[in-house]
Design an enzyme around this catalytic site. Sequence first.
Site, PDB file in Angstrom:
ATOM      1  N   GLY A 193       0.800  -1.217   0.000  1.00 55.99           N
ATOM      2  CA  GLY A 193       0.000   0.000   0.000  1.00 55.99           C
ATOM      3  C   GLY A 193       0.831   1.265   0.000  1.00 55.99           C
ATOM      4  N   ASP A 194       2.122   1.144   0.212  1.00 54.93           N
ATOM      5  CA  ASP A 194       3.067   2.251   0.089  1.00 54.93           C
ATOM      6  C   ASP A 194       3.926   2.118  -1.163  1.00 54.93           C
ATOM      7  OD1 ASP A 194       2.598   3.929   2.333  1.00 54.93           O
ATOM      8  OD2 ASP A 194       3.609   2.513   3.642  1.00 54.93           O
TER       9      ASP A 194
END
Length: 414
Positions: A193-194
Amino acid sequence: MTMAGDTTTRRSGPLSDLVIVDCTMALAGPFGTALLADMGADVIKIEPPHGDGARSVGPLPPDYANPGTEPAAGVDFGGYFASINRNKRSVVLDLKQEDDRETLLLLCERADAIVENMRVGVMDRLGVGYEAVRERNPKIVYGALRGFGDPRTGESPYADWPAYDIVAQSMGGLVGITGPADGGGYPSGVSAGDIYPGTLLALGLLAAVGQARRTGEGQFFDVAMYDAVLAFSETVVANFGYSRAELPPRDRHHPKLAPFGIFPAADGSVAIAAPGPAHWRILCEAMAREDLIDDPRTSNLFVRSDNQEFVEQAISEWTSVRTKREIIAELGGRVPCGPVNTAADIFADPHVAARDMITRFQLPGNNPEVAIVGNPVKFLENPTAFYRRAPRLGEHNAEVLREFGIGDGSKSGT
């Protein structure tokens, strides 16, 4: 590749004429700008007086026990920070102070791009948002990375919500299709998600800079972490969009391809993917199970998918009594396969060495040699490189300000 010593000064790579003012912190933004720095971009990392909070996140070097010692200041060099802030220069600016806001704008006057990952409206309230920066440099590209995007490109009902990797993974669909079948969803073992939003930030920046150089006009763009993970999890949308099918957690195997998953070995696990007829035949012959080639339960992909449990059991019976090395020796190069590697396995893999995917370097002070991951994008003519360790907080204030002709370059920033 081993880099001895503290730092070098030579940038290499195809982006050596690109200047980026990097106001991002934590993981997503710094990962994206690290990719660009590896390719030669001059990335100037802007940090507040207390520094990027990622600096003190482990694994920590021995000098962390005595932060502030010269020349090491071990608090600056946690592995998390060092891995994604290589090849950058650090300048400390307190954007709550008028003089430092002006310094940022002066840097932007000569930069190709600025990127930031503040909450919606923070940079605007400080007077250094897109419109203020564009007024000083109409050619500049302004990139923003936020949990749910920026209202300039699409008003989200969650625009003001804070977000971390785990939130983006969950809302974007990745968690829901990961893990055991009855587990209710699991997060990825890496911060997808990063990492993926950061990668798209780098891609969007290059596209916008390319247009700016053609037209003389910069622009604003943003990447929402939610959007990026949703794109990463495109299969969730495609399956529901075509047939209203809700994909369950994947477990260790593909929901529609067989065999296509993780199988037990005597000393770990291996990945085997043989959905096509040629690979399936080779696999059956290697297992001495030629009977499965024409078995009505396994003769083609569609029936193997319908009888996935039977297929997985037959393969597992063969793999479970063999080591990873033995399985790969039998199948490698003939059937798509590979061992489930531990970190030690990766460090010992000749592929990793041949492709320069482990970068070793010496931290300042009384620290051992350490290692971080290399850049996966390889250029033949002007290769990516590790030329500078992650910077100490504010290490390059004087150097950068002098280069940009700002004041007398004496501002220490620390």
